[in-house]
Motif scaffolding. Structure first.
Motif, PDB file in Angstrom:
ATOM      1  N   ARG A   1       0.829  -1.201   0.000  1.00  0.00           N
ATOM      2  CA  ARG A   1       0.000   0.000   0.000  1.00  0.00           C
ATOM      3  C   ARG A   1       0.868   1.256   0.000  1.00  0.00           C
ATOM      4  NH1 ARG A   1      -2.550   0.554   4.660  1.00  0.00           N
ATOM      5  NH2 ARG A   1      -3.877   2.216   3.822  1.00  0.00           N
TER       6      ARG A   1
ATOM      7  N   GLN B   1       2.246   1.686  -3.465  1.00  0.00           N
ATOM      8  CA  GLN B   1       1.186   2.165  -4.360  1.00  0.00           C
ATOM      9  C   GLN B   1       0.993   3.666  -4.206  1.00  0.00           C
ATOM     10  OE1 GLN B   1      -2.575  -0.086  -4.539  1.00  0.00           O
ATOM     11  NE2 GLN B   1      -3.648   1.848  -4.240  1.00  0.00           N
ATOM     12  N   MET B   2       0.962   4.139  -2.959  1.00  0.00           N
ATOM     13  CA  MET B   2       0.774   5.569  -2.728  1.00  0.00           C
ATOM     14  C   MET B   2       1.988   6.368  -3.207  1.00  0.00           C
ATOM     15  SD  MET B   2      -1.212   7.988  -1.782  1.00  0.00           S
ATOM     16  CE  MET B   2      -2.543   7.153  -0.889  1.00  0.00           C
TER      17      MET B   2
ATOM     18  N   LEU C   1       2.055   9.381  -6.025  1.00  0.00           N
ATOM     19  CA  LEU C   1       2.636  10.695  -5.759  1.00  0.00           C
ATOM     20  C   LEU C   1       3.768  11.009  -6.726  1.00  0.00           C
ATOM     21  CD1 LEU C   1       2.751  10.544  -1.856  1.00  0.00           C
ATOM     22  CD2 LEU C   1       1.187  11.922  -3.242  1.00  0.00           C
TER      23      LEU C   1
ATOM     24  N   LEU D   1      -6.335  12.169  -5.252  1.00  0.00           N
ATOM     25  CA  LEU D   1      -5.668  11.962  -3.974  1.00  0.00           C
ATOM     26  C   LEU D   1      -6.611  12.257  -2.808  1.00  0.00           C
ATOM     27  CD1 LEU D   1      -3.049  11.155  -2.590  1.00  0.00           C
ATOM     28  CD2 LEU D   1      -2.330  13.556  -2.675  1.00  0.00           C
TER      29      LEU D   1
ATOM     30  N   MET E   1      -8.692   9.255  -2.275  1.00  0.00           N
ATOM     31  CA  MET E   1      -7.929   8.179  -1.642  1.00  0.00           C
ATOM     32  C   MET E   1      -7.729   8.452  -0.153  1.00  0.00           C
ATOM     33  SD  MET E   1      -5.008   6.952  -4.367  1.00  0.00           S
ATOM     34  CE  MET E   1      -4.639   8.501  -5.193  1.00  0.00           C
ATOM     35  N   LEU E   2      -7.508   9.711   0.201  1.00  0.00           N
ATOM     36  CA  LEU E   2      -7.302  10.071   1.598  1.00  0.00           C
ATOM     37  C   LEU E   2      -8.593   9.933   2.404  1.00  0.00           C
ATOM     38  CD1 LEU E   2      -5.693  11.288   3.972  1.00  0.00           C
ATOM     39  CD2 LEU E   2      -6.195  13.564   3.015  1.00  0.00           C
TER      40      LEU E   2
ATOM     41  N   LEU F   1      -2.164   9.653   4.937  1.00  0.00           N
ATOM     42  CA  LEU F   1      -2.444   9.041   3.645  1.00  0.00           C
ATOM     43  C   LEU F   1      -2.699   7.539   3.732  1.00  0.00           C
ATOM     44  CD1 LEU F   1       0.010  10.962   1.293  1.00  0.00           C
ATOM     45  CD2 LEU F   1      -2.490  11.010   1.230  1.00  0.00           C
ATOM     46  N   LEU F   2      -2.010   6.859   4.655  1.00  0.00           N
ATOM     47  CA  LEU F   2      -2.217   5.414   4.769  1.00  0.00           C
ATOM     48  C   LEU F   2      -3.055   5.021   5.970  1.00  0.00           C
ATOM     49  CD1 LEU F   2       1.140   3.781   3.641  1.00  0.00           C
ATOM     50  CD2 LEU F   2      -0.874   4.360   2.302  1.00  0.00           C
TER      51      LEU F   2
ATOM     52  N   ALA G   1       4.929   8.314   2.811  1.00  0.00           N
ATOM     53  CA  ALA G   1       4.040   8.915   1.809  1.00  0.00           C
ATOM     54  C   ALA G   1       3.681  10.344   2.197  1.00  0.00           C
ATOM     55  CB  ALA G   1       2.786   8.065   1.637  1.00  0.00           C
ATOM     56  N   ASP G   2       3.428  10.578   3.466  1.00  0.00           N
ATOM     57  CA  ASP G   2       3.087  11.922   3.917  1.00  0.00           C
ATOM     58  C   ASP G   2       4.281  12.868   3.774  1.00  0.00           C
ATOM     59  OD1 ASP G   2       0.340  11.302   5.031  1.00  0.00           O
ATOM     60  OD2 ASP G   2       1.560   9.912   6.192  1.00  0.00           O
TER      61      ASP G   2
END
Length: 235
Positions: free
Chosen positions: A94, A97-98, A102, A144, A147-148, A154-155, A162-163
């Motif tokens: 995951r 993927q993020m 990005l 995005l 997704m958020l 983000l996750l 990711a953040d």
């Protein structure tokens, strides 16, 4: 040997790697690379033939480039801190993927706008690049934001690499004003939370050459020429 991150200014995407290193909390150093002058020069291309930042000199003495690769390298050292995950787990998938979204869609959306700005585009070319870029940025923000959702990060429940990568790219909108982030309240909420994070404040101060207070393992800044000399690559 502590790692050295060669970071680009002004406003390079290497910002996210600085934030991630702060969150990691292990010793590291920074080396400032001016763009476009130094990053495209012969000396920098000795460590990164592509002539882009960031580049990480790892603790093992190897050079690693591309944000996704550097962030995953940091994440592998920070599994116990929750900023990365063990390879082979659903969480690792995951995260990748993020990061991929990005790196491609969110980062890539700004490319036409950066091109127009950096190459002095005028007339029809500027108009076409601007319209194309703004449309891509709007779509990337909408995707995005969806997704958020209502998650704090983000996750999910805690911050990850990711953040860190997101905040380094999201601030580009201040240059281009391609969207009003308030139209995407999920992203505005995340942006505001990250702007208040001590590691993000540290990274801003480093870029702007203000007094920077590290909450992590920052062991000092080394001039680019000195960094090369220290690894036997002096000009």
């Amino acid at each position: 040997m502590s790692p050295v991150l060669f970071y680009g200014v002004p406003s390079g995407c290497s910002f996210g790697s600085i934030v991630a290193l702060e969150w990691l909390g292990q010793p590291y150093r920074l080396s400032r690379v001016e763009m476009p002058e130094v990053v495209t020069g012969e000396a920098y291309r000795r460590i990164n033939p592509v002539g882009e930042t960031p580049t990480l000199l790892t603790a093992d003495g190897a050079f690693l480039s591309e944000s996704m690769a550097i962030l995953n390298h940091i994440g592998a050292r920070g599994v116990d801190r929750g900023i990365g995950f063990a390879q082979g787990t659903p969480e690792f998938d995951r995260l990748n993927q993020m990061l991929a979204f990005l790196n491609t869609s969110f980062f890539g959306a700004y490319v036409p706008l950066w091109y127009a700005l950096e190459h002095g585009s005028e007339g029809t070319e500027k108009q076409v690049l601007g319209e194309f870029g703004r449309a891509k940025v709007r779509k990337a923000h909408a995707d995005l934001s969806a997704m958020l959702g209502d998650k704090p990060w983000l996750l999910g429940g805690h911050r990850t690499l990711a953040d860190a990568y997101f905040i380094g790219i999201a601030r580009w909108n201040e240059y281009h004003q391609a969207v009003d982030r308030r139209d995407y309240p999920n992203l505005q909420r995340l942006f505001d939370r990250l702007q208040a994070d001590p590691a993000v404040a540290f990274a801003h101060a480093v870029e702007e050459q203000r007094t920077a207070v590290s909450a992590g393992g920052f062991a000092g800044e080394v001039a680019f020429d000195q960094a090369l000399a220290g690894i036997g690559l002096a000009a």
